[in-house]
Write a protein that holds these residues in place. Structure first.
Motif, PDB file in Angstrom:
ATOM      1  N   ASP A 146      62.265  11.199  60.464  1.00 22.32           N
ATOM      2  CA  ASP A 146      62.271  11.532  59.031  1.00 22.32           C
ATOM      3  C   ASP A 146      61.868  10.305  58.229  1.00 22.32           C
ATOM      4  O   ASP A 146      62.686   9.442  57.929  1.00 22.32           O
ATOM      5  CB  ASP A 146      63.664  12.012  58.618  1.00 22.32           C
ATOM      6  CG  ASP A 146      63.728  12.379  57.141  1.00 22.32           C
ATOM      7  OD1 ASP A 146      62.669  12.377  56.469  1.00 22.32           O
ATOM      8  OD2 ASP A 146      64.843  12.654  56.662  1.00 22.32           O
ATOM      9  N   LYS A 154      64.422  15.516  47.029  1.00 22.58           N
ATOM     10  CA  LYS A 154      63.395  16.479  46.637  1.00 22.58           C
ATOM     11  C   LYS A 154      62.076  15.821  46.267  1.00 22.58           C
ATOM     12  O   LYS A 154      61.005  16.342  46.563  1.00 22.58           O
ATOM     13  CB  LYS A 154      63.914  17.330  45.479  1.00 22.58           C
ATOM     14  CG  LYS A 154      65.076  18.248  45.861  1.00 22.58           C
ATOM     15  CD  LYS A 154      65.523  19.082  44.673  1.00 22.58           C
ATOM     16  CE  LYS A 154      66.685  19.999  45.055  1.00 22.58           C
ATOM     17  NZ  LYS A 154      67.161  20.819  43.914  1.00 22.58           N
ATOM     18  N   GLU A 155      62.132  14.690  45.571  1.00 21.42           N
ATOM     19  CA  GLU A 155      60.893  14.048  45.117  1.00 21.42           C
ATOM     20  C   GLU A 155      60.039  13.594  46.300  1.00 21.42           C
ATOM     21  O   GLU A 155      58.821  13.818  46.321  1.00 21.42           O
ATOM     22  CB  GLU A 155      61.219  12.859  44.208  1.00 21.42           C
ATOM     23  CG  GLU A 155      61.787  13.262  42.851  1.00 21.42           C
ATOM     24  CD  GLU A 155      61.967  12.058  41.938  1.00 21.42           C
ATOM     25  OE1 GLU A 155      61.542  10.946  42.331  1.00 21.42           O
ATOM     26  OE2 GLU A 155      62.536  12.235  40.844  1.00 21.42           O
ATOM     27  N   LYS A 156      60.646  12.948  47.267  1.00 22.63           N
ATOM     28  CA  LYS A 156      59.898  12.491  48.439  1.00 22.63           C
ATOM     29  C   LYS A 156      59.329  13.665  49.222  1.00 22.63           C
ATOM     30  O   LYS A 156      58.181  13.628  49.686  1.00 22.63           O
ATOM     31  CB  LYS A 156      60.784  11.632  49.333  1.00 22.63           C
ATOM     32  CG  LYS A 156      61.147  10.276  48.751  1.00 22.63           C
ATOM     33  CD  LYS A 156      61.994   9.474  49.731  1.00 22.63           C
ATOM     34  CE  LYS A 156      62.325   8.102  49.158  1.00 22.63           C
ATOM     35  NZ  LYS A 156      63.172   7.303  50.093  1.00 22.63           N
ATOM     36  N   LEU A 157      60.124  14.705  49.379  1.00 21.67           N
ATOM     37  CA  LEU A 157      59.646  15.881  50.110  1.00 21.67           C
ATOM     38  C   LEU A 157      58.510  16.566  49.370  1.00 21.67           C
ATOM     39  O   LEU A 157      57.544  17.046  49.986  1.00 21.67           O
ATOM     40  CB  LEU A 157      60.797  16.855  50.329  1.00 21.67           C
ATOM     41  CG  LEU A 157      61.928  16.365  51.248  1.00 21.67           C
ATOM     42  CD1 LEU A 157      63.057  17.383  51.284  1.00 21.67           C
ATOM     43  CD2 LEU A 157      61.410  16.091  52.652  1.00 21.67           C
ATOM     44  N   GLY A 199      65.422  12.698  52.462  1.00 20.54           N
ATOM     45  CA  GLY A 199      65.285  11.620  51.479  1.00 20.54           C
ATOM     46  C   GLY A 199      65.229  12.085  50.039  1.00 20.54           C
ATOM     47  O   GLY A 199      64.984  11.273  49.139  1.00 20.54           O
ATOM     48  N   LYS A 235      72.856   6.629  51.822  1.00 28.34           N
ATOM     49  CA  LYS A 235      71.406   6.605  51.652  1.00 28.34           C
ATOM     50  C   LYS A 235      70.666   6.970  52.935  1.00 28.34           C
ATOM     51  O   LYS A 235      69.435   6.926  52.960  1.00 28.34           O
ATOM     52  CB  LYS A 235      70.950   5.207  51.219  1.00 28.34           C
ATOM     53  CG  LYS A 235      71.576   4.706  49.929  1.00 28.34           C
ATOM     54  CD  LYS A 235      71.127   3.271  49.669  1.00 28.34           C
ATOM     55  CE  LYS A 235      71.799   2.693  48.427  1.00 28.34           C
ATOM     56  NZ  LYS A 235      71.419   1.271  48.208  1.00 28.34           N
ATOM     57  N   ARG A 284      56.305  15.122  47.406  1.00 28.69           N
ATOM     58  CA  ARG A 284      55.092  14.305  47.550  1.00 28.69           C
ATOM     59  C   ARG A 284      54.420  14.574  48.901  1.00 28.69           C
ATOM     60  O   ARG A 284      53.187  14.654  48.979  1.00 28.69           O
ATOM     61  CB  ARG A 284      55.434  12.827  47.413  1.00 28.69           C
ATOM     62  CG  ARG A 284      55.705  12.390  45.979  1.00 28.69           C
ATOM     63  CD  ARG A 284      55.594  10.890  45.821  1.00 28.69           C
ATOM     64  NE  ARG A 284      56.598  10.156  46.572  1.00 28.69           N
ATOM     65  CZ  ARG A 284      57.786   9.820  46.099  1.00 28.69           C
ATOM     66  NH1 ARG A 284      58.128  10.166  44.852  1.00 28.69           N
ATOM     67  NH2 ARG A 284      58.642   9.138  46.845  1.00 28.69           N
ATOM     68  N   ARG A 285      55.202  14.730  49.914  1.00 33.18           N
ATOM     69  CA  ARG A 285      54.627  15.021  51.231  1.00 33.18           C
ATOM     70  C   ARG A 285      53.965  16.399  51.246  1.00 33.18           C
ATOM     71  O   ARG A 285      52.861  16.573  51.772  1.00 33.18           O
ATOM     72  CB  ARG A 285      55.709  14.959  52.309  1.00 33.18           C
ATOM     73  CG  ARG A 285      56.255  13.566  52.560  1.00 33.18           C
ATOM     74  CD  ARG A 285      57.385  13.605  53.564  1.00 33.18           C
ATOM     75  NE  ARG A 285      56.913  13.947  54.903  1.00 33.18           N
ATOM     76  CZ  ARG A 285      56.472  13.064  55.792  1.00 33.18           C
ATOM     77  NH1 ARG A 285      56.427  11.766  55.479  1.00 33.18           N
ATOM     78  NH2 ARG A 285      56.084  13.447  56.989  1.00 33.18           N
ATOM     79  N   ASN A 342      57.329  17.716  56.859  1.00 32.87           N
ATOM     80  CA  ASN A 342      58.452  16.790  56.986  1.00 32.87           C
ATOM     81  C   ASN A 342      59.124  16.991  58.339  1.00 32.87           C
ATOM     82  O   ASN A 342      58.762  17.879  59.119  1.00 32.87           O
ATOM     83  CB  ASN A 342      59.439  16.955  55.825  1.00 32.87           C
ATOM     84  CG  ASN A 342      60.104  18.324  55.808  1.00 32.87           C
ATOM     85  OD1 ASN A 342      60.795  18.706  56.748  1.00 32.87           O
ATOM     86  ND2 ASN A 342      59.901  19.081  54.721  1.00 32.87           N
ATOM     87  N   LYS A 349      64.428   5.685  54.827  1.00 34.52           N
ATOM     88  CA  LYS A 349      64.170   4.329  55.306  1.00 34.52           C
ATOM     89  C   LYS A 349      63.032   4.261  56.317  1.00 34.52           C
ATOM     90  O   LYS A 349      63.080   3.529  57.314  1.00 34.52           O
ATOM     91  CB  LYS A 349      65.442   3.707  55.885  1.00 34.52           C
ATOM     92  CG  LYS A 349      66.483   3.354  54.822  1.00 34.52           C
ATOM     93  CD  LYS A 349      67.624   2.541  55.395  1.00 34.52           C
ATOM     94  CE  LYS A 349      68.586   2.087  54.277  1.00 34.52           C
ATOM     95  NZ  LYS A 349      68.006   1.065  53.397  1.00 34.52           N
ATOM     96  N   THR A 399      61.213   9.999  55.234  1.00 35.07           N
ATOM     97  CA  THR A 399      61.745   9.913  53.866  1.00 35.07           C
ATOM     98  C   THR A 399      63.065   9.145  53.808  1.00 35.07           C
ATOM     99  O   THR A 399      63.563   8.859  52.711  1.00 35.07           O
ATOM    100  CB  THR A 399      61.971  11.320  53.275  1.00 35.07           C
ATOM    101  OG1 THR A 399      63.043  11.974  53.965  1.00 35.07           O
ATOM    102  CG2 THR A 399      60.707  12.159  53.351  1.00 35.07           C
TER     103      THR A 399
END
Length: 519
Positions: free
Chosen positions: A99, A30-33, A28, A75, A35-36, A43, A103, A101
């Protein structure tokens, strides 16, 4: 050479393929990963890397995307579910890692095809299936409308059918709604990370449905499922711990129901702990003790792997090794409710018996129970049905069953815990006490409503106590052996050799393979 012509060459197409693969592995973004990672949550891909033997993951469906709506094609890398095959301790497994990240790892057409492929392959080729759960349920609006329903749902008539041909494992590593919840309920072993939620639908949807705010922990948190529903076998603090638990569980299991569990080396000193049993067992029959201490004296050192320790605490269930071979242990625990079996305990034991029989694991029963918990609350929870489910499952087991009566064994619980011919062999300690009911309660029952004197009650009680010792069992051959507590390990090892299923090379008949996973 023009750009168009270059892209049509093999090298050009390989360059394009590598770019598409790299894009899919970014999930999803770099930003979502990030944050996790900052939250200390793994992930989908890092979970697989930590679970499997290094370098053994073979991914299927890396380039899969959602095709229901054109705007989702770019997406939905891997369509939100990472799936494939790999090794754990050099044995093949199938794995699906959600995953979140992408949907919310929601279910749609492509990723459901991926799951179906992994599940069919694992089942047909004979190896375990692992679900690393974290998903938001069905994808909206893909599943909406009659066309969406007809396209997405019901295309696999065996999607939720279990014949226990291979072991299934599930990890609840975040919010698990919809199919993630279903696969957790279907699994032979479910581990849950604190902070995860296992429920039919999200707290938001549940809040809308009942018109009041629902707390996620109340809806499906770890305390609910480890202490009240019993749908979770182990609870951990981190993703990493959950993956370790999965590897440990599988170390006791065969790859499929047509083979026996793996044999391990026997740790040094395993034969010595049995000498400590007399010091653990109280002199008074009225005093409780933690039966897990007895179990650890009998089985190979540090091999006991307990299931559902917070649920149905009057019963203890778990896998262990005895002289290197895998066994399933069912024991009454007098430290909880004096070892009297309640509805939760019956459910817990029944599910465990089903798993052991399905995967060729011999059963050891350690008995010390005054019977079943009786009363209004138990009846409301269908206690008679739970008791007879337990009894039916035990009688349908085709793996070797050995029962050791340590202290009390009363009433119907005598049968449920392997008494009579409900075990292949019954042993009794000299401390064993067997009767239809505790003599004190039996006296009260027969004098109920009568103005009986103390002397009359004492005479009745003494009569009720006759032949309730181990000697009565031994004399009529209701116990095939009488053993000293410290000889229990040696006895069980020798008896398992005698009761080994030689004609079928250790494989049972799996009469319980279709038993419902929850009931």
């Amino acid at each position: 050479m023009s750009e168009l012509e270059e892209s049509e060459t093999l090298d050009g197409r390989l360059t394009q393929l590598r770019a598409l693969e790299e894009r899919a592995r970014q999930m999803g973004g770099k930003e979502k990963l990030a944050r996790r990672e900052a939250a200390g949550v793994m992930n989908a891909r890092s979970r697989i890397d930590a679970l499997l033997d290094p370098g053994t993951f073979s991914e299927n469906g890396l380039l899969g995307v959602s095709t229901v709506f054109d705007e989702d094609r770019d997406k939905t890398p891997a369509d939100g579910k990472v799936a494939g095959f790999g090794l754990i301790e050099d044995r093949m497994v199938g794995v699906v890692s959600n995953d979140f990240t992408v949907k919310g790892a929601s279910s749609s057409m492509t990723n459901m095809k991926k799951i179906g492929h992994i599940k069919r392959t694992a089942t047909d080729r004979g190896f375990p299936l692992i679900f690393l759960g974290e998903s938001s349920g069905a994808r909206m609006p893909d599943n909406m409308g009659s066309e969406g329903m007809g396209t997405m749902l019901g295309n696999d008539p065996h999607q939720y059918a279990r014949e226990r041909e291979t072991p299934w494992v599930s990890a609840v590593l975040g919010q698990c709604f919809g199919s993630s919840a279903w696969y957790s309920c279907l699994a032979d072993f479910t581990v849950m990370r604190k902070g995860g939620v296992l429920a039919v639908a999200s707290p938001a949807l549940a809040s809308l449905a009942i018109g009041q705010t629902v707390d996620p922990e109340d809806l499906g948190g770890w305390k609910l499922h480890s202490e009240e529903t019993g749908m979770v076998d182990r609870v951990v603090e981190t993703d990493e711990e959950a993956l370790v638990e999965i590897r440990k569980f599988l170390s006791y299991m065969p790859s499929h129901n047509g083979e026996t569990p793996p044999v391990a080396d026997v740790p040094a000193g395993s034969d010595e702990a049995a000498a400590n049993i007399p010091q653990i067992l109280p002199d008074s029959r009225k005093r409780g003790y933690d039966v897990r201490k007895i179990i650890n004296c009998v089985v190979d050192q540090e091999s006991f792997f307990e299931f559902k320790p917070r649920f149905g605490r009057a019963a203890v269930t778990g896998l262990a090794r005895l002289d290197g071979g895998v066994v399933g242990v069912v024991a009454n625990n007098p430290i909880a409710k004096a070892g009297a079996l309640d509805v939760a305990g019956c459910e817990k034991v029944t599910r465990f018996l089903v798993m052991c029989d399905s995967f060729n694991i011999p059963i050891i029963m350690l008995v010390d129970t005054p019977g079943f918990v009786i009363g209004i609350e138990g009846e409301k929870k269908k206690a008679p049905g739970k008791i007879i489910n337990f009894m039916t499952a035990l009688q349908m087991c085709t793996v070797p069953k050995l029962s050791v009566i340590m202290r009390k064994s009363y009433g119907q619980a005598y049968l449920n815990m392997g008494g009579g011919r409900n075990s292949d062999s019954v042993a009794a300690w000299p401390t064993a006490e067997v009767s239809f009911m505790d003599p004190r309660y039996a006296t009260d029952v027969v004098t109920w409503g009568r103005n009986a004197s103390d002397a009359e009650k004492e005479a009745i009680r003494e009569d009720m106590e006759r032949n309730s010792t181990y000697l009565g069992l031994a004399q009529i051959f209701a116990a095939q052996s009488v053993i000293a507590p410290q000889d229990t390990r040696r006895y069980l090892i020798e008896e398992l050799k005698i009761q080994h299923l030689r004609r079928s090379r250790g494989i049972g008949r799996h009469k319980l393979a279709n038993w419902p996973t929850t009931f």
